[in-house]
Write a protein that holds these residues in place. Structure first.
Motif, short mmCIF file in Angstrom:
data_model
loop_
_atom_site.label_atom_id
_atom_site.label_comp_id
_atom_site.label_asym_id
_atom_site.label_seq_id
_atom_site.Cartn_x
_atom_site.Cartn_y
_atom_site.Cartn_z
N ASN A 48 0.76 -1.23 0.03
CA ASN A 48 0.06 0.10 -0.02
C ASN A 48 0.92 1.24 -0.07
OD1 ASN A 48 -2.59 -1.41 0.02
ND2 ASN A 48 -2.44 -1.50 2.10
N LEU A 51 -0.72 5.13 -1.21
CA LEU A 51 -1.65 5.81 -0.09
C LEU A 51 -0.63 6.50 1.19
CD1 LEU A 51 -4.27 6.77 0.02
CD2 LEU A 51 -4.81 4.75 1.38
N CYS A 82 -0.75 -2.17 -5.06
CA CYS A 82 -0.96 -0.86 -5.71
C CYS A 82 -1.28 -0.94 -7.20
CB CYS A 82 0.67 -0.27 -5.75
SG CYS A 82 1.02 -0.07 -4.08
N THR A 87 -6.23 0.84 -6.48
CA THR A 87 -5.66 2.28 -5.93
C THR A 87 -6.51 3.60 -6.00
OG1 THR A 87 -4.03 2.58 -7.98
CG2 THR A 87 -3.31 1.56 -6.20
N GLU A 91 -8.23 5.44 -2.72
CA GLU A 91 -7.87 6.99 -2.52
C GLU A 91 -9.30 7.57 -2.47
OE1 GLU A 91 -3.72 7.74 -4.73
OE2 GLU A 91 -5.40 7.47 -6.04
N HIS A 94 -10.95 6.56 0.91
CA HIS A 94 -10.30 7.12 1.81
C HIS A 94 -10.62 8.41 2.06
CE1 HIS A 94 -6.86 7.97 4.68
NE2 HIS A 94 -6.37 8.98 3.48
#
Length: 165
Positions: A48, A51, A82, A87, A91, A94
């Motif tokens: 990861n 991030l 990734c 990804t 994002e 998140h």
């Protein structure tokens, strides 16, 4: 990352391709070599990294790692968790997801337990940009988004629905 690529990922490509060839066009299982590489990447702290909240790296610091993972497009991005579209979807969840979304989707994605997808379809339009609204119309969206199967465990769909201007 260079050592991981040179000593572990690149030598594993033959095993990966052999598994894919043996599985044929209907083989949708994850080759065992991928799981071994994922475990090795985690053990090396190569998980990861895209991030910043997880890795502590800036995007500028992550860029050369992404470039190195491109040495083995079939294995390295997935091995270090990734890979697109995960990804971008991680994002988005998140940054914009509710706590419920994060618990349901972000955590399993970050753990590599599920995969995600992004799909966008529009009836009668061959591009992702909808046609302009006709004169006198309401200007409402003229396109719609629909999920398409990824063949993996259930994961979030991040719909994209452009609106007409």
């Amino acid at each position: 990352m260079v050592t991981f690529m040179r000593d572990t990922v690149l030598p594993s490509e033959t095993e990966y391709r052999s598994h894919r060839r043996a599985s044929g066009p209907d083989g949708h299982d994850v080759p065992p070599v991928v799981e071994r590489l994922r475990a090795e990447a985690r053990a090396r702290g190569l998980w990861n990294l895209f991030l910043p909240a997880e890795s502590g790296l800036t995007q500028l610091e992550y860029a050369p790692i992404a470039e190195l993972s491109g040495w083995s497009l079939e294995l390295a991005p997935e091995a270090i968790n990734c890979a697109a579209p995960d990804t971008g979807n991680m994002e988005l969840v998140h940054l914009l997801g509710t706590e419920e979304h994060k618990g349901q989707w972000l955590e399993p994605l970050l753990e590599g337990e599920i995969r995600s997808a992004f799909a966008m379809t529009e009836p009668d339009v061959a591009t992702a940009t909808p046609p302009p609204s006709p004169p006198g119309s309401s200007g409402r969206a003229t396109s719609w988004s629909s999920p398409a199967g990824s063949g993996g465990p259930a994961a979030p769909w991040i719909p994209g629905a452009p609106s007409s201007s």
